[in-house]
Scaffold this active site. Structure first.
Site, PDB file in Angstrom:
ATOM      1  N   GLU A 279       0.951  -1.086  -0.097  1.00  0.00           N
ATOM      2  CA  GLU A 279      -0.186   0.058  -0.057  1.00  0.00           C
ATOM      3  C   GLU A 279       1.107   1.141   0.170  1.00  0.00           C
ATOM      4  O   GLU A 279       0.403   2.401  -0.400  1.00  0.00           O
ATOM      5  CB  GLU A 279      -0.773  -0.084   1.229  1.00  0.00           C
ATOM      6  CG  GLU A 279      -2.302  -0.663   1.080  1.00  0.00           C
ATOM      7  CD  GLU A 279      -3.070  -0.530   2.372  1.00  0.00           C
ATOM      8  OE1 GLU A 279      -2.860   0.160   3.198  1.00  0.00           O
ATOM      9  OE2 GLU A 279      -4.535  -0.783   2.018  1.00  0.00           O
ATOM     10  N   HIS A 300       8.975 -26.854  -1.408  1.00  0.00           N
ATOM     11  CA  HIS A 300       8.263 -28.123  -1.763  1.00  0.00           C
ATOM     12  C   HIS A 300       7.117 -27.744  -2.808  1.00  0.00           C
ATOM     13  O   HIS A 300       6.371 -29.012  -3.262  1.00  0.00           O
ATOM     14  CB  HIS A 300       7.658 -29.241  -0.900  1.00  0.00           C
ATOM     15  CG  HIS A 300       8.829 -29.793   0.182  1.00  0.00           C
ATOM     16  ND1 HIS A 300       9.499 -30.931  -0.213  1.00  0.00           N
ATOM     17  CD2 HIS A 300       9.617 -29.164   0.988  1.00  0.00           C
ATOM     18  CE1 HIS A 300      10.401 -31.010   0.599  1.00  0.00           C
ATOM     19  NE2 HIS A 300      10.540 -30.123   1.557  1.00  0.00           N
ATOM     20  N   LYS A 414     -14.368  -0.211  -4.188  1.00  0.00           N
ATOM     21  CA  LYS A 414     -15.100   0.096  -3.120  1.00  0.00           C
ATOM     22  C   LYS A 414     -16.536   0.705  -3.877  1.00  0.00           C
ATOM     23  O   LYS A 414     -17.480   0.545  -3.758  1.00  0.00           O
ATOM     24  CB  LYS A 414     -14.600   0.919  -2.041  1.00  0.00           C
ATOM     25  CG  LYS A 414     -13.684   0.242  -1.179  1.00  0.00           C
ATOM     26  CD  LYS A 414     -13.405   1.178   0.231  1.00  0.00           C
ATOM     27  CE  LYS A 414     -12.151   0.372   0.822  1.00  0.00           C
ATOM     28  NZ  LYS A 414     -11.667   1.434   1.818  1.00  0.00           N
TER      29      LYS A 414
HETATM   30  O1  PA5 Z   1      -3.922   1.014   5.361  1.00  0.00           O
HETATM   31  C1  PA5 Z   1      -5.239   1.100   5.609  1.00  0.00           C
HETATM   32  O2  PA5 Z   1      -5.509   2.295   5.655  1.00  0.00           O
HETATM   33  C2  PA5 Z   1      -6.265   0.067   5.345  1.00  0.00           C
HETATM   34  O3  PA5 Z   1      -5.663  -1.136   4.901  1.00  0.00           O
HETATM   35  C3  PA5 Z   1      -7.218   0.007   6.567  1.00  0.00           C
HETATM   36  O4  PA5 Z   1      -6.228  -0.502   7.479  1.00  0.00           O
HETATM   37  C4  PA5 Z   1      -8.271  -0.919   6.251  1.00  0.00           C
HETATM   38  O5  PA5 Z   1      -8.938  -0.643   5.120  1.00  0.00           O
HETATM   39  C5  PA5 Z   1      -9.196  -0.825   7.391  1.00  0.00           C
HETATM   40  O6  PA5 Z   1      -9.719   0.378   7.727  1.00  0.00           O
HETATM   41  P1  PA5 Z   1     -10.443   1.073   8.877  1.00  0.00           P
HETATM   42  O7  PA5 Z   1      -9.617   0.685   9.946  1.00  0.00           O
HETATM   43  O8  PA5 Z   1     -10.698   2.323   8.691  1.00  0.00           O
HETATM   44  O9  PA5 Z   1     -11.675   0.171   9.154  1.00  0.00           O
END
Ligand code: PA5
Length: 424
Positions: A279, A300, A414
């Protein structure tokens, strides 16, 4: 040093002069982070987080944990991504057996998974922790609805206040509204720490404390990381050296990094790592694809690919000097299987030989590799490793000239999903 980096198997791929030549760029990245002048500088709260966590707060969590452990048989931790992976990786790395058994929810939308979880806990005393920074994420929100509904059939609203704990933003989001209306106990996720950097905020510390994990040692290790990985010196700073080396490898066409280890306990640490790196660096058509393998299991199944596939990969091993326990290979009087030649040796000894052989074979097969070695498999060194990776990806992102602290790409699916679900 309690985490070391061995780069012997980068020879022939990276010339030491190339590292030296990169030093001014690393210096610039270091200044961008530490002077808070770089991209995404409103999300740098993680940078000095370990030293800002007070012992008073950790004590408060340990007191709450004793209460919850006395009143519960299981903990359900609801969350996804950064609100899930750091918790699970810490628990699994430390062996998985916690004082309070932990079940996870809200990290998928499988109806069978949730049904089976509710069946498993139906006769148990349950405490729920729901974690969502935005407070609006679909998976944890609907899992929380379903689990709360099941608990409402068993507990009155006063009892629910003792059994539901929320971790979310101080002011924003639906989960905060729920807290205000219901009076559930809550903890705040700081604004300036993104989800994937949040393992040392209440996101990780509260559920880990409830489970009975040694959060003081975890934070101590991260504090060591904070001080060790703040020095602008490519020789001394393992996080910076690792960031610089992976940048050079990427520029030489190594597009995939395999985080390899010889411990199944590392599986979720690798999952946490993949979110953190994927990310953070994958922006504007750039970024190494982070992958992971657990050896010797995956030798393996994926061993052929590692040895002989397309040479666009490099490998980062994570090894542990002293495991928590060792088991000795027994002698067998008949030796029908022919393995008496390793009798009397520890499994750890055999595992390390498998690692040495693999690192060497992969190098000879054209896979540059390096090894991070943790001195011990404990909470302290895991805390330090978390900070090492966080610092490394911050520096690496700046070397790549991307904002390592946003994730605009995750919104695309989303939007389509909400349209399909008819969200207004
Ligand atoms: O790194 C990030 O921002 C995302 O992966 C969030 O951690 C994930 O989508 C969960 O989001 P939230 O804590 O707002 O539910």
């Amino acid at each position: 040093m309690s985490i070391t980096l061995n780069t012997d198997y980068l020879k022939n791929f990276i010339n030491p002069k190339e590292i030296t030549a990169l030093s001014p760029m690393v210096q610039k990245a270091h200044e961008g982070l530490h002077n808070k002048t770089g991209k995404g500088n409103d999300f740098l709260g993680w940078l000095d987080l370990p030293s800002r966590i007070t012992d008073g707060f950790l004590n408060e969590l340990n007191i709450l944990a004793k209460d919850v452990q006395a009143n519960s048989d299981v903990l359900i931790s609801i969350g996804i991504g950064g609100s899930y992976l750091g918790i699970r990786s810490t628990i699994e790395f430390l062996g998985g057996a916690t004082k309070l058994p932990v079940y996870y929810a809200g990290h998928n939308i499988s109806s069978d998974y949730l049904h089976n979880l509710l069946e498993t806990v139906k006769n148990k005393r349950v405490t729920v922790i729901v974690i969502s920074k935005s407070g609006t994420t679909t998976e944890p929100a609907i899992a929380f609805r379903a689990i709360k509904k099941a608990l409402e059939a068993r507990y009155n609203s006063e009892e629910l206040k003792k059994r539901i704990i929320c971790v979310t933003d101080e002011k924003k989001g639906a989960l905060r509204k729920i807290v205000e209306k219901s009076g559930y106990r809550s903890f705040v996720i700081p604004d300036d720490v993104g989800g994937r950097f949040s393992v040392l905020t209440p996101v990780g510390l509260v559920p880990l404390a409830l489970a009975g994990i040694d959060i003081k040692s975890l934070v101590e290790g991260a504090r060591k990381g904070q001080s060790e990985y703040s020095v602008m010196d490519l020789e001394k700073n393992t996080a910076y050296r690792y960031a610089a080396l992976r940048y050079l490898l990427y520029k030489k066409g190594k597009k995939i990094e395999i985080l390899s280890s010889f411990y199944p306990e590392m599986f979720y640490v690798a999952e946490w790592f993949k979110q953190l790196f994927g990310e953070s660096e994958a922006k504007g058509g750039q970024g190494i694809f982070p992958a992971s393998l657990i050896f010797s299991t995956d030798l393996h199944s994926m061993g052929q690919l590692m040895q002989d596939g397309e040479r666009t990969i490099f490998e980062t091993f994570v090894m542990i000097d002293k495991p928590q326990h060792d088991v000795i290979v027994p002698t067998d009087a008949e030796d029908l299987d022919g393995f008496n030649y390793v009798a009397g040796k520890g499994f750890d000894f055999v595992n390390k030989k498998a690692y040495e052989a693999t690192a060497s074979a992969h190098f000879e097969g054209g896979v540059p590799n390096m090894t991070l070695t943790l001195c011990q498999a404990d909470a302290f060194h895991l805390g330090q490793l978390y900070f090492l990776f966080e610092k490394a990806i911050g520096i690496y992102g700046y070397l790549l000239d991307v904002n390592p602290f946003d994730q605009p790409g995750v919104e695309a699916y989303k939007k389509k999903m909400f349209a399909l679900l008819g969200k207004k």
